[in-house]
Design a protein around this motif. Structure first.
Motif, PDB file in Angstrom:
ATOM      1  N   PRO A  84    -142.481 -26.587 -59.033  1.00  0.00           N
ATOM      2  CA  PRO A  84    -141.539 -26.709 -57.795  1.00  0.00           C
ATOM      3  C   PRO A  84    -140.138 -26.757 -58.183  1.00  0.00           C
ATOM      4  N   THR A  85    -139.374 -26.380 -57.091  1.00  0.00           N
ATOM      5  CA  THR A  85    -137.840 -26.466 -57.296  1.00  0.00           C
ATOM      6  C   THR A  85    -137.635 -28.037 -57.147  1.00  0.00           C
ATOM      7  N   MET A  86    -136.682 -28.687 -57.752  1.00  0.00           N
ATOM      8  CA  MET A  86    -136.408 -30.054 -57.968  1.00  0.00           C
ATOM      9  C   MET A  86    -134.836 -30.134 -57.534  1.00  0.00           C
ATOM     10  N   THR A  87    -134.420 -31.136 -56.565  1.00  0.00           N
ATOM     11  CA  THR A  87    -133.173 -31.445 -56.423  1.00  0.00           C
ATOM     12  C   THR A  87    -132.979 -32.682 -56.100  1.00  0.00           C
ATOM     13  N   GLU A  88    -131.936 -33.289 -56.807  1.00  0.00           N
ATOM     14  CA  GLU A  88    -131.749 -34.925 -56.619  1.00  0.00           C
ATOM     15  C   GLU A  88    -131.103 -35.131 -55.151  1.00  0.00           C
ATOM     16  N   VAL A  89    -131.530 -36.074 -54.458  1.00  0.00           N
ATOM     17  CA  VAL A  89    -131.063 -36.481 -53.219  1.00  0.00           C
ATOM     18  C   VAL A  89    -130.186 -37.825 -53.287  1.00  0.00           C
ATOM     19  N   THR A  90    -129.030 -37.768 -52.901  1.00  0.00           N
ATOM     20  CA  THR A  90    -127.869 -38.764 -52.928  1.00  0.00           C
ATOM     21  C   THR A  90    -127.437 -39.060 -51.454  1.00  0.00           C
ATOM     22  N   GLY A  91    -127.779 -38.522 -50.410  1.00  0.00           N
ATOM     23  CA  GLY A  91    -127.265 -39.006 -48.970  1.00  0.00           C
ATOM     24  C   GLY A  91    -127.762 -37.656 -48.226  1.00  0.00           C
ATOM     25  N   PRO A  92    -127.354 -37.720 -46.883  1.00  0.00           N
ATOM     26  CA  PRO A  92    -126.216 -39.015 -46.699  1.00  0.00           C
ATOM     27  C   PRO A  92    -127.411 -40.114 -46.070  1.00  0.00           C
ATOM     28  N   ALA A  93    -126.709 -41.241 -46.070  1.00  0.00           N
ATOM     29  CA  ALA A  93    -127.290 -42.473 -45.502  1.00  0.00           C
ATOM     30  C   ALA A  93    -128.089 -43.058 -46.659  1.00  0.00           C
ATOM     31  N   PRO A  94    -128.593 -44.334 -46.891  1.00  0.00           N
ATOM     32  CA  PRO A  94    -129.340 -44.836 -47.907  1.00  0.00           C
ATOM     33  C   PRO A  94    -130.906 -44.333 -47.804  1.00  0.00           C
ATOM     34  N   MET A  95    -131.339 -44.333 -49.242  1.00  0.00           N
ATOM     35  CA  MET A  95    -132.741 -43.881 -49.320  1.00  0.00           C
ATOM     36  C   MET A  95    -133.881 -44.809 -48.654  1.00  0.00           C
ATOM     37  N   TYR A  96    -134.903 -44.330 -48.234  1.00  0.00           N
ATOM     38  CA  TYR A  96    -136.066 -45.068 -47.524  1.00  0.00           C
ATOM     39  C   TYR A  96    -136.650 -45.641 -48.809  1.00  0.00           C
ATOM     40  N   ASP A  97    -136.631 -47.145 -48.530  1.00  0.00           N
ATOM     41  CA  ASP A  97    -137.468 -47.928 -49.647  1.00  0.00           C
ATOM     42  C   ASP A  97    -139.013 -48.035 -49.342  1.00  0.00           C
ATOM     43  N   SER A  98    -139.815 -47.614 -49.984  1.00  0.00           N
ATOM     44  CA  SER A  98    -140.981 -47.548 -50.078  1.00  0.00           C
ATOM     45  C   SER A  98    -141.645 -48.463 -50.823  1.00  0.00           C
ATOM     46  N   ALA A  99    -141.151 -49.468 -51.524  1.00  0.00           N
ATOM     47  CA  ALA A  99    -141.670 -50.401 -52.030  1.00  0.00           C
ATOM     48  C   ALA A  99    -140.824 -51.779 -51.706  1.00  0.00           C
ATOM     49  N   PRO A 100    -140.961 -52.389 -50.893  1.00  0.00           N
ATOM     50  CA  PRO A 100    -140.103 -53.621 -50.568  1.00  0.00           C
ATOM     51  C   PRO A 100    -141.027 -54.738 -50.932  1.00  0.00           C
ATOM     52  N   SER A 101    -142.299 -54.614 -51.026  1.00  0.00           N
ATOM     53  CA  SER A 101    -143.199 -55.809 -51.283  1.00  0.00           C
ATOM     54  C   SER A 101    -143.431 -56.121 -52.585  1.00  0.00           C
TER      55      SER A 101
END
Length: 495
Positions: A84-101
């Motif tokens: 797949p084509t890969m691009t880094e995501v830096t915004g807008p707004a913060p990244m969703y945190d999928s590991a808060p626990s």
């Protein structure tokens, strides 16, 4: 790391996913048990049980049924996947945190890890997709161990396999990679952060191809900052264990662009399905007390034969979900005190054995299975000891030197907490709690009189825990990095 939203995804997604929590993946259960006399079950290589005396093996038995994954449009011979084509995501707004626990004070910053988010775009099952990948690895790439844990992000919005092994992963320098493969998730992420996730799209039937393409990309090192891993294993829990099992037929035919295998081992957890599929890599299977108590728990036996390398590890005290560190379960939405059994410490034992098996060829030990008596007069189909905890299985000080009784599926609290967690609020409060409590375990403390009768005093109790931990470390059933955590729990017991 600050996140735009950490409560998890909405109730619609969670309740759809719940159909995979307890039931086996379609077509994988079935058959009738063939169990010999007595309550025992398993391979006859237990480590000993309790503070005195050994533990014998039960009579063997087999279960029918077989692997019945949904049909895939798979090639008939080994085929390189298209990256797949890969691009880094830096915004807008913060990244969703999928590991808060994660355990308090033991997050990414403590271990000097960083998380990076990427979009992956390609074609899966004949249709275009754009999905999300998160890579967690040492900020200093020279600290990377060369081993990768990969998982499909759970439909409820969590990277549970990373959460369940985070201290071990980061203490060891391993990388953890998650990728979205569930069709509901892009819409849920868009609802929380339209600007950041508006272009995401995944449809049903794409999970296997997405995992293969993302795994091949990881195998080449691109998402790891150019660090090429030695081995990559695919893990999953509950719903994502089902996704993993449905992927297995593709293992034989999907390859990297260099025609190498994509995944070097598999670890389905919180799942009791019978997996009858020969692979050229090992599987370590971890059913919990919920699955062991069910009618379709696998009876597949351990094997070291080529193409059939398999271990099943069942841990008395381990529930379908973690409640020790789970942010969504604070305050407690269930009617009984929630278990503080350190799922992380023992899920990591299984993962460590799998990594050693695939990376260095270290054949892991065999373990006895949790005993079953199917006599529910005592409230459980598992055979219980004098404390009320399951016999057999992979032992720990929490059941060998017990101070609590574990029981699965506590009821929902009534009255319900006035200040429930954000996850509970987002998932209908009592409705969300009904799901999570059914997947949890409670613990009931032994009385002080009972503690004194068993152990005389706290000093003697702590000494017995220390001795048992040392025995289990030597036998490969406890990791030294968790010794401090286990002894800290013992030190908190009030006599």
């Amino acid at each position: 790391m600050k996140s735009v939203y950490t409560a998890g995804l909405s109730v619609g997604a969670v309740m759809i996913a719940a159909t995979l929590f307890i039931q086996p993946v379609a077509g994988q259960g079935g058959g009738t048990a063939a169990q010999g006399p007595g309550a025992g079950r398993g391979q006859g290589r237990g480590q000993g049980q309790g503070t005195g005396g050994g533990q014998g093996a039960g009579q063997g038995g087999g279960r029918g049924g077989g692997f019945g994954a949904p049909q895939q449009n798979l090639p008939t011979s080994p085929t390189a996947v298209t990256l797949p084509t890969m691009t880094e995501v830096t915004g807008p707004a913060p990244m969703y945190d999928s590991a808060p626990s994660q355990p308090a004070g033991k997050g990414l910053d403590f271990y000097k890890y960083q998380a990076k988010e990427y979009f992956l775009s390609g074609t899966a099952n004949g249709q275009p997709y754009k999905t999300r990948m998160v890579v967690r690895m040492p900020a200093d790439r020279t600290k990377f161990s060369g081993l990768v844990l990969m998982e499909s992000m759970h439909g409820s919005g969590a990277a549970h396999m990373f959460e369940y092994t985070s201290m071990y992963i980061m203490n060891s320098g391993h990388a953890a990679v998650e990728v979205v493969t569930t069709a509901n998730t892009p819409g849920e992420l868009k609802a929380m952060n339209e600007a950041r996730y508006k272009d995401m799209v995944v449809v049903n039937g794409q999970a296997t191809d997405i995992l293969a393409q993302a795994g091949a990309l990881v195998k080449g090192g691109t998402p790891l900052g150019g660090a090429v891993p030695r081995k990559v294993i695919l893990a999953g829990t509950s719903q994502t264990a089902g996704i993993l099992i449905n992927y297995l037929p593709a293992h034989a035919v999907y390859r990297t662009p260099k025609m190498e295998r994509i995944f070097d081992g598999y670890m389905p957890t919180s799942n009791g399905s019978t997996i009858n599929l020969d692979l050229d890599v090992p599987i370590v299977h971890v059913p919990t007390m919920q699955e062991v108590s069910g009618s379709t728990i696998t009876w597949r036996q351990d094997s070291d034969d080529p193409g059939k390398q398999y271990r099943v590890y069942e841990f008395p005290g381990m529930a379908h979900v973690d409640t020790r560190d789970a942010a969504r379960m604070v305050p407690n939405p269930c009617a009984l005190p929630l278990s503080t059994y350190p799922l992380q410490a023992y899920m990591s034992v299984a993962l460590n054995h799998l990594f050693a098996w695939v990376d260095k060829g270290v054949v892991p030990p065999h373990a006895d299975r949790i005993w079953l008596d199917r006599n529910e007069a005592d409230g459980s189909p598992m055979a219980l000891d004098e404390t009320g905890n399951p016999r057999g299985g992979v032992r720990s000080p929490y059941v060998d030197v017990p101070v609590v009784k574990y029981k699965i599926r506590p009821a929902v609290a009534n009255p319900f907490p006035a200040n429930p967690s954000a996850w509970m609020k987002a998932n209908g409060n009592e409705k969300g709690a009904g799901l999570m409590c059914s997947l949890s375990a409670s613990q009931t403390a032994l009385s002080k009189d009972e503690l004194k009768k068993r152990y005389k005093n706290k000093k003697n109790y702590v000494s017995m825990v220390e001795k048992r931990v040392s025995e289990l470390e030597k036998a490969g059933w406890s990791l030294p990095m968790y010794r401090e955590l286990i002894l800290s729990d013992a030190a908190k017991v009030d006599f």
